[in-house]
Design a protein around this motif. Structure first.
Motif, mmCIF file in Angstrom:
data_model
loop_
_atom_site.group_PDB
_atom_site.id
_atom_site.type_symbol
_atom_site.label_atom_id
_atom_site.label_comp_id
_atom_site.label_asym_id
_atom_site.label_seq_id
_atom_site.Cartn_x
_atom_site.Cartn_y
_atom_site.Cartn_z
ATOM 1 N N LEU A 100 0.789 -1.098 0.007
ATOM 2 C CA LEU A 100 -0.027 0.033 0.051
ATOM 3 C C LEU A 100 0.793 1.158 0.008
ATOM 4 C CD1 LEU A 100 -2.990 1.150 0.510
ATOM 5 C CD2 LEU A 100 -2.339 1.100 2.735
ATOM 6 N N TYR A 101 1.945 1.240 0.759
ATOM 7 C CA TYR A 101 2.689 2.506 1.056
ATOM 8 C C TYR A 101 3.713 2.752 -0.253
ATOM 9 C CZ TYR A 101 0.491 3.859 5.220
ATOM 10 O OH TYR A 101 -0.395 4.220 6.119
ATOM 11 N N LYS A 102 3.979 1.661 -0.751
ATOM 12 C CA LYS A 102 5.090 1.675 -1.856
ATOM 13 C C LYS A 102 4.107 2.382 -2.872
ATOM 14 C CE LYS A 102 7.643 -0.929 -5.493
ATOM 15 N NZ LYS A 102 8.471 0.316 -5.634
ATOM 16 N N LEU A 103 2.893 1.837 -3.171
ATOM 17 C CA LEU A 103 2.107 2.476 -4.331
ATOM 18 C C LEU A 103 1.689 3.928 -3.829
ATOM 19 C CD1 LEU A 103 0.448 1.940 -6.705
ATOM 20 C CD2 LEU A 103 -1.603 1.495 -5.505
ATOM 21 N N VAL A 145 -3.805 9.338 0.179
ATOM 22 C CA VAL A 145 -4.173 9.497 1.731
ATOM 23 C C VAL A 145 -5.023 8.140 1.659
ATOM 24 C CG1 VAL A 145 -5.662 10.765 3.467
ATOM 25 C CG2 VAL A 145 -4.308 11.847 1.432
ATOM 26 N N VAL A 146 -4.465 7.612 3.045
ATOM 27 C CA VAL A 146 -5.101 6.271 3.551
ATOM 28 C C VAL A 146 -6.500 6.753 4.270
ATOM 29 C CG1 VAL A 146 -5.055 4.302 5.037
ATOM 30 C CG2 VAL A 146 -2.968 5.105 3.489
ATOM 31 N N SER A 147 -7.588 5.995 3.984
ATOM 32 C CA SER A 147 -8.920 6.216 4.752
ATOM 33 C C SER A 147 -9.601 5.011 4.897
ATOM 34 C CB SER A 147 -9.679 7.199 3.829
ATOM 35 O OG SER A 147 -11.004 7.343 4.334
ATOM 36 N N GLY A 148 -9.570 4.497 6.133
ATOM 37 C CA GLY A 148 -10.568 3.480 6.349
ATOM 38 C C GLY A 148 -9.618 2.333 6.811
ATOM 39 N N ASN A 149 -10.348 1.227 7.372
ATOM 40 C CA ASN A 149 -9.485 0.036 7.531
ATOM 41 C C ASN A 149 -10.225 -1.222 7.088
ATOM 42 O OD1 ASN A 149 -11.000 0.154 9.981
ATOM 43 N ND2 ASN A 149 -9.519 0.666 11.341
ATOM 44 N N GLY A 153 -5.827 -5.118 1.240
ATOM 45 C CA GLY A 153 -4.758 -4.692 0.286
ATOM 46 C C GLY A 153 -4.849 -3.145 0.074
ATOM 47 N N TYR A 154 -5.214 -2.842 -1.276
ATOM 48 C CA TYR A 154 -4.972 -1.426 -1.526
ATOM 49 C C TYR A 154 -6.638 -0.504 -1.367
ATOM 50 C CZ TYR A 154 -0.966 -2.828 -3.953
ATOM 51 O OH TYR A 154 0.364 -3.386 -4.507
ATOM 52 N N ASP A 155 -7.402 -1.313 -0.677
ATOM 53 C CA ASP A 155 -8.997 -1.069 -0.604
ATOM 54 C C ASP A 155 -8.823 0.702 0.236
ATOM 55 O OD1 ASP A 155 -9.646 -3.094 -1.693
ATOM 56 O OD2 ASP A 155 -10.638 -3.848 0.005
ATOM 57 N N PRO A 156 -7.745 0.747 1.198
ATOM 58 C CA PRO A 156 -8.088 2.158 2.025
ATOM 59 C C PRO A 156 -7.604 3.483 1.281
ATOM 60 C CG PRO A 156 -7.043 0.355 3.359
ATOM 61 C CD PRO A 156 -6.831 -0.101 1.903
ATOM 62 N N ILE A 157 -7.099 3.009 -0.225
ATOM 63 C CA ILE A 157 -6.808 4.429 -0.908
ATOM 64 C C ILE A 157 -7.784 4.198 -2.417
ATOM 65 C CG2 ILE A 157 -4.183 4.446 -0.194
ATOM 66 C CD1 ILE A 157 -3.206 3.350 -2.729
ATOM 67 N N PHE A 158 -8.419 3.419 -2.646
ATOM 68 C CA PHE A 158 -9.049 3.179 -3.907
ATOM 69 C C PHE A 158 -10.658 3.850 -3.504
ATOM 70 C CE2 PHE A 158 -11.738 1.168 -7.115
ATOM 71 C CZ PHE A 158 -11.129 1.691 -8.226
ATOM 72 N N LEU A 161 -15.494 4.779 -8.817
ATOM 73 C CA LEU A 161 -16.265 5.628 -9.564
ATOM 74 C C LEU A 161 -17.744 6.066 -8.887
ATOM 75 C CD1 LEU A 161 -15.530 5.063 -13.481
ATOM 76 C CD2 LEU A 161 -14.621 6.833 -12.125
ATOM 77 N N GLY A 162 -18.202 7.299 -8.777
ATOM 78 C CA GLY A 162 -19.504 7.584 -8.539
ATOM 79 C C GLY A 162 -19.759 7.674 -6.785
ATOM 80 N N TYR A 163 -18.523 7.417 -6.076
ATOM 81 C CA TYR A 163 -18.293 7.338 -4.813
ATOM 82 C C TYR A 163 -17.449 8.353 -4.174
ATOM 83 C CZ TYR A 163 -21.541 3.583 -4.647
ATOM 84 O OH TYR A 163 -22.503 2.616 -4.843
ATOM 85 N N ASP A 164 -17.381 8.964 -2.981
ATOM 86 C CA ASP A 164 -16.339 9.885 -2.583
ATOM 87 C C ASP A 164 -15.708 9.102 -1.268
ATOM 88 O OD1 ASP A 164 -18.459 10.261 -0.815
ATOM 89 O OD2 ASP A 164 -18.708 12.121 -1.116
ATOM 90 N N LEU A 165 -15.963 7.925 -0.958
ATOM 91 C CA LEU A 165 -15.351 7.062 0.096
ATOM 92 C C LEU A 165 -14.475 5.954 -0.473
ATOM 93 C CD1 LEU A 165 -18.272 6.999 2.496
ATOM 94 C CD2 LEU A 165 -16.154 8.403 2.623
ATOM 95 N N THR A 166 -13.344 5.810 0.131
ATOM 96 C CA THR A 166 -12.830 4.493 -0.210
ATOM 97 C C THR A 166 -13.251 3.361 0.109
ATOM 98 O OG1 THR A 166 -11.295 4.086 1.873
ATOM 99 C CG2 THR A 166 -10.500 5.923 0.400
ATOM 100 N N LEU A 167 -12.780 2.129 -0.546
ATOM 101 C CA LEU A 167 -13.304 0.849 0.053
ATOM 102 C C LEU A 167 -12.958 0.384 1.287
ATOM 103 C CD1 LEU A 167 -12.102 -1.134 -3.480
ATOM 104 C CD2 LEU A 167 -14.335 -0.275 -2.973
#
Length: 195
Positions: A100-103, A145-149, A153-158, A161-167
């Protein structure tokens, strides 16, 4: 129907079990010892089939159906990286957090705070009589920016489309509808129902 998963990734096992709850779903590691599978394909499809075939052969049971997933994230500004290397982007023994942090660092190195990106899932189904592979995709943006836990995988930064919150923040039911894996599994289920 009993489906054997060619993975020991707890996040994938949990997600596939939830999406295929009408079937008995078990990770192969409950039947035989885990072993290394060399994923040397050049596409998600090739790697999913490599995993499914390897587990099918190792089980040595013509009655089983093996399901394997190969999935990852592709980021536009990184010319499609990490792609098939998503699980080992920061190195062979890297953790989800390392990747995640490398990405995040790779996107920042381009002078950006986000980039269009998409997830791909290839689901391979292998039995004694057939081999199939289906795909699903989810489009959106990868942020630095990481958001949520939630998720893995990469869900906290993705952000889809059509949303304003991360997975990492979105509710599980919403994620099920959007997920690349759920889209691929819905196609896989059609194949399984016709067998």
């Amino acid at each position: 129907m009993k489906l054997v998963l060619a993975t020991s990734n707890k996040g994938k096992v949990r997600e596939i079990k939830a999406l295929c709850n009408e079937h008995e779903v078990i990770p192969y590691s409950e039947l035989i010892d885990e072993f290394e599978i060399i994923e040397d394909g050049e596409t998600f499809k090739e790697n999913a089939l490599i995993k499914a075939r390897a587990v099918f052969e190792a089980l040595n049971d013509d009655s089983v159906i093996v399901v394997a997933d190969d999935s990852g994230i592709s980021v536009d500004v990184l010319e499609g990286e990490p792609g098939i290397y998503s699980a080992r982007y920061a190195g062979v023994d890297a953790s989800d957090k390392d990747n995640l942090y490398k990405l995040i660092d790779s996107i920042k190195e381009k002078g950006l705070k986000s980039s269009p990106a998409y997830y791909t899932a290839a689901i391979a189904i292998v039995s004694n009589d057939f081999e199939y592979c289906v795909h699903g995709w989810m489009y959106g943006n990868a942020h630095t920016v990481v958001s949520g836990n939630g998720g893995f995988g990469y869900d906290p930064i993705f952000i889809p489309l059509g949303y304003d919150l991360t997975l990492g923040v979105l509710d599980d039911e919403i994620k099920k509808k959007l997920s690349h894996r759920s889209k691929a599994l819905s196609l896989a289920k059609i194949i399984l129902e016709t067998l």
